[in-house]
Design an enzyme around this catalytic site. Sequence first.
Site, short mmCIF file in Angstrom:
data_model
loop_
_atom_site.label_atom_id
_atom_site.label_comp_id
_atom_site.label_asym_id
_atom_site.label_seq_id
_atom_site.Cartn_x
_atom_site.Cartn_y
_atom_site.Cartn_z
N HIS A 182 0.64 -1.01 0.04
CA HIS A 182 0.05 0.13 -0.01
C HIS A 182 0.79 1.18 0.14
CE1 HIS A 182 -3.93 -2.06 1.86
NE2 HIS A 182 -3.39 -2.73 0.96
N GLU A 197 1.20 3.73 2.09
CA GLU A 197 1.75 4.01 3.38
C GLU A 197 3.04 3.04 3.54
OE1 GLU A 197 -1.33 3.43 2.62
OE2 GLU A 197 -2.60 4.41 4.03
#
Lengths: 359, 182
Positions: B63, B65
């Site tokens: 992802h 992040e």
Amino acid sequence: MATLPTSRVCVWDASTLMEPHCKRRKTEEPKDACPWQVVPVLSERELQSVTLMPVYAAPVLDKKQASRLVKEVSALYPLGDYPHLKRVRSCGSVNSSHPLEIILCLAGGKDKQSLQTALELFPDHQLDLSGLGEPFLTQVPVNPPLTRLQYEEAASHWPVTFHENKRISQALSGCLFTAAEKTSMQSHMELAIQAAQNGARQGMKPVGAVVVDPTTGRVLAVGHDCRNGVNPLLHAAMVCIDLVACGQGGGAYDYQDYPSCTFLPLADSSNQTSSCADGLPYICTGYDMYLTREPCTMCAMALVHSRIERVFYGAPSPHGALATNYHIHSCKDLNHHYVVYRGILEDQCRNLSQISVLK
Amino acid sequence: MEAPGRQVVIAEETEAWMERAVNMAKKALENGEVPVGCLMVYNREVIGKGKNEVNKTKNATRHAEMVAIDQVIDWCHQHKKDPEEVFGHSVLYVTVEPCIMCAAALRIMKIPLVVYGCQNERFGGCGSVLDISSPILTDTGEPFQCMAGYRSEEAVEMLKTFYRQENPNAPKSKVRKKECVK
């Protein structure tokens, strides 16, 4: 990049291991010298104790009226949201003045549950009250029981129907897996333990993980915790998920410094049972992961994203997310669920945490 | 700069960082990826950027992040900085509420503050599905503060647009039971 020597790949061949078994097992499987047990990690819904709600019930004084009363009461107050509740219970006790009791309707939780008479519950001659005694308040189970334990508790309050989930019951009684399956489980967990020990020799946390394709018995990846290297997020499960990706021609990290982190390249894994349109596997769909200890929240959710099929872990962790703190694998709001078993080689897995990390 | 452990967030700056995060998400959408963009800011400098790399790496955990966290780790090594100190004084700006996995990762990295756009109804780890950011957890790492709602309408629109498209990399199987309801 190292690959797995085939000698270490456990090819699961049930026919050579399994004894022919008769159709009906008359006795429990003999307790083999297996010092560990596979315990299913149930969901929160399966584990919760029975919650109760108040209903109005009434004695049926005349048994001949019973079937008429059931039909008419059910028409007036259907229990559509609670199909598990049986309308009538028999009062088996000898000293009971009446043979049956019938649920009339839910006792609304909002208004004060002051006892109402039959006439108040059924105004305007809606119901022919002959044969019906005066209503009383009682407590009945809100939810259908999912396990035998819940069923027994629920039925002690009021009779309920129970559609037993065979898999769960078998798992709980310890006879879901054959001896052959347990043998292969053990060999996979031994690989994970070995990886954890190898990692610990390199100064890593002693946690190991293995990914297996259960349809072929092939070991697709073996890894250990690498968080003591440069990246605190490289927990064993994250490493193993990435190693599977490496095997599929992807991957985000380089494992050159960690020779015990290995994967099976896609080319070697012939006769793929593909889950994808182009005949290629889609991440971890259909795969099993073995972990020496219960994964944390990050790893448990990473396994949801990876569409893992089953997770087997050895020992619980203080911040684990597959039983201890959360049940991420069976969270109703998430779009993928997986099955979890714990206890495989639990003692050996527990002892891993005693390994002092050598720097 | 600022007292240790305290984050001073200036409103105009927040808007400027979120503007960049939204633009990254737009780019991702144009490239057929999940439209999430994020930046990690330390001492008014972007030291890590991320967009979803799941398809590229065949790893469902990549992802935005997670990608940004890896970049910050690299940045710390290049600049001979202590990662603990850098993460402890960084702010994450992201267009969508971090999922349960990312929220747990942010705790482990001890990032003190996350500024995000819209809620993540499917996987959100800052309250939508679970609250992993919360201080009541005696989990690994540290709780973090959230400031939600910046440019959330745009973030939601981009997600809706993405989910209306087909994801050619997704398995053909399961029919989605619940459409993404707002």
